[in-house]
Design an enzyme around this catalytic site. Structure first.
Site, PDB file in Angstrom:
ATOM      1  N   HIS A  99       0.820  -1.215   0.000  1.00  0.00           N
ATOM      2  CA  HIS A  99       0.000   0.000   0.000  1.00  0.00           C
ATOM      3  C   HIS A  99       0.852   1.262   0.000  1.00  0.00           C
ATOM      4  O   HIS A  99       2.044   1.242   0.313  1.00  0.00           O
ATOM      5  CB  HIS A  99      -0.920   0.028   1.225  1.00  0.00           C
ATOM      6  CG  HIS A  99      -0.187   0.153   2.524  1.00  0.00           C
ATOM      7  ND1 HIS A  99       0.509  -0.879   3.096  1.00  0.00           N
ATOM      8  CD2 HIS A  99      -0.015   1.216   3.365  1.00  0.00           C
ATOM      9  CE1 HIS A  99       1.066  -0.486   4.222  1.00  0.00           C
ATOM     10  NE2 HIS A  99       0.769   0.801   4.411  1.00  0.00           N
ATOM     11  N   ASP A 101       0.437   4.996   1.954  1.00  0.00           N
ATOM     12  CA  ASP A 101      -0.323   5.405   3.139  1.00  0.00           C
ATOM     13  C   ASP A 101      -1.467   6.364   2.797  1.00  0.00           C
ATOM     14  O   ASP A 101      -1.267   7.375   2.102  1.00  0.00           O
ATOM     15  CB  ASP A 101       0.605   6.064   4.174  1.00  0.00           C
ATOM     16  CG  ASP A 101       1.501   5.028   4.862  1.00  0.00           C
ATOM     17  OD1 ASP A 101       1.085   3.863   4.965  1.00  0.00           O
ATOM     18  OD2 ASP A 101       2.604   5.404   5.298  1.00  0.00           O
ATOM     19  N   HIS A 236       4.619   0.252   0.212  1.00  0.00           N
ATOM     20  CA  HIS A 236       5.420  -0.524   1.150  1.00  0.00           C
ATOM     21  C   HIS A 236       4.617  -1.697   1.706  1.00  0.00           C
ATOM     22  O   HIS A 236       3.385  -1.760   1.551  1.00  0.00           O
ATOM     23  CB  HIS A 236       5.999   0.349   2.261  1.00  0.00           C
ATOM     24  CG  HIS A 236       4.963   1.155   2.991  1.00  0.00           C
ATOM     25  ND1 HIS A 236       4.440   2.318   2.482  1.00  0.00           N
ATOM     26  CD2 HIS A 236       4.354   0.953   4.183  1.00  0.00           C
ATOM     27  CE1 HIS A 236       3.551   2.810   3.337  1.00  0.00           C
ATOM     28  NE2 HIS A 236       3.473   1.991   4.366  1.00  0.00           N
ATOM     29  N   ARG A 250       5.184   6.051  14.203  1.00  0.00           N
ATOM     30  CA  ARG A 250       5.185   6.669  12.884  1.00  0.00           C
ATOM     31  C   ARG A 250       4.461   7.999  12.895  1.00  0.00           C
ATOM     32  O   ARG A 250       3.441   8.156  13.581  1.00  0.00           O
ATOM     33  CB  ARG A 250       4.484   5.730  11.894  1.00  0.00           C
ATOM     34  CG  ARG A 250       4.668   6.128  10.453  1.00  0.00           C
ATOM     35  CD  ARG A 250       3.632   5.477   9.567  1.00  0.00           C
ATOM     36  NE  ARG A 250       2.325   6.073   9.773  1.00  0.00           N
ATOM     37  CZ  ARG A 250       1.211   5.678   9.155  1.00  0.00           C
ATOM     38  NH1 ARG A 250       1.248   4.663   8.322  1.00  0.00           N
ATOM     39  NH2 ARG A 250       0.068   6.276   9.384  1.00  0.00           N
TER      40      ARG A 250
HETATM   41  O1  LIG Z   1       5.545  -1.883  10.069  1.00  0.00           O
HETATM   42  C1  LIG Z   1       6.080  -1.475   9.044  1.00  0.00           C
HETATM   43  O2  LIG Z   1       7.226  -1.772   8.709  1.00  0.00           O
HETATM   44  C2  LIG Z   1       5.325  -0.554   8.125  1.00  0.00           C
HETATM   45  C3  LIG Z   1       3.930  -0.365   8.592  1.00  0.00           C
HETATM   46  C4  LIG Z   1       3.205   0.623   7.720  1.00  0.00           C
HETATM   47  O3  LIG Z   1       2.555   0.284   6.787  1.00  0.00           O
HETATM   48  C5  LIG Z   1       3.359   2.050   8.027  1.00  0.00           C
HETATM   49  O4  LIG Z   1       4.027   2.403   8.998  1.00  0.00           O
HETATM   50  O5  LIG Z   1       2.803   2.857   7.273  1.00  0.00           O
HETATM   51 FE   LIG Z   2       1.858   2.030   5.690  1.00  0.00          FE
END
Ligand SMILES: O=C(O)CCC(=O)C(=O)O
Ligand SMILES: [Fe+2]
Length: 287
Positions: A99, A101, A236, A250
């Protein structure tokens, strides 16, 4: 780039990704930020190694250098720091679907900045794709078709469609001027100018093609590493191959409206009784 910073840069794959050693985000200078920003535009995802002591304040301040930091509408927030969301494997935070984000928003984030603070003994890598390369590897007639289309992006919580946006299938990067393919398996539901069957088949092809190994990089985290990705031009995937606990924090930086060509066709009008909406049934359940 000429710089007096003693930073060392290593490319992660032939497709995208650059890892930087020697920058401390807690004491980031304008010059350090300029280097990161430059690497981000060139390599789409930048890994800042060894940020074990990164404070939530410095994490948010780093994001603010790119733009306005968002408050995520759905994900759990860090106590005392509402801009930071917690992605915890113990809490269902395993995002093992490709995806980009929050493309269900009118203005999806331009960048996401993930700090990995706990890792399993082995596994838990993350992968990214370079969507410029994906677009550039398509045939001229396919690029021409896609340049004239839009796609609908949705998020569904339970049975409700909570947020919905229409974006160009090919977007033009506002800083580099390059075109990239802008659809993803998690949030893109359909291409409204096409019949349902056409849309499902074309999207499935585009998703699978984007996920081809030659367009990706894969990063093996060490505790404390930070990744910042250009969310306008990457997808990602968090590899779910581990047992232990994995936890990240994040932030996302608010973006502008994705732009591309004007759509060349009207939305398809289904015949009476024709099965059409909601398109792909595997559109997201929650995120
Ligand atoms: O956990 C991760 O490495 C990525 C998770 C994810 O999709 C994000 O942080 O946007
Ligand atoms: Fe993500």
């Amino acid at each position: 780039m000429t710089t007096s910073i003693a930073a060392e840069v290593r490319l992660v794959s032939g497709a995208l990704g650059a890892e930087v050693h020697g920058i401390d985000l807690n004491t980031l200078t304008d010059e350090g930020f300029a280097l990161i920003h430059d690497l981000l535009l060139k390599h789409q995802v930048v890994f800042l190694a060894g940020q074990t002591g990164l404070t939530p304040q410095a994490h948010v301040a780093f994001g603010r250098r790119f733009g306005e930091v968002e408050l995520h509408p759905y994900l759990p927030r860090l106590d005392g720091h509402p801009e930071i969301v917690v992605i915890d494997s113990a809490d269902g935070g395993k995002v093992d679907v490709w995806h980009t984000d929050m493309t269900f928003h009118q203005s999806p984030p331009i960048a996401s900045i993930l700090h990995l603070i706990q890792l399993p003994e082995v596994g838990g890598d993350t992968m990214w794709t370079n969507q410029y390369r994906v677009y550039e590897a398509l045939s001229a007639p396919m690029r021409d078709l896609l340049d004239g289309l839009t796609a609908i992006h949705v998020i569904r919580i339970g049975t409700e469609f909570t947020s919905r946006a229409e974006h160009p299938v090919v977007r033009v990067h506002p800083e580099t001027g390059r075109r990239s393919l802008y659809v993803n398996r998690l949030f893109t539901s359909h291409i409204p100018q096409l019949t349902r069957n056409e849309s499902d088949a074309l999207l499935e092809h585009l998703f699978t093609f984007s996920e081809s190994p030659q367009f990706t990089c894969r990063y093996r985290w060490r505790t404390g590493d930070v990744a910042v990705w250009d969310n306008r031009v990457t997808q990602h995937y968090a590899v779910n191959d581990y047992d232990g606990l994995r936890r990240g924090q994040r932030i996302t930086v608010l973006g502008d409206h994705p732009t591309g060509n004007e759509p060349r066709w009207e939305h398809y009008v289904p015949a009476p009784g024709e099965r059409y909406w909601p398109g792909r049934v595997n559109a997201v359940e929650s995120y």
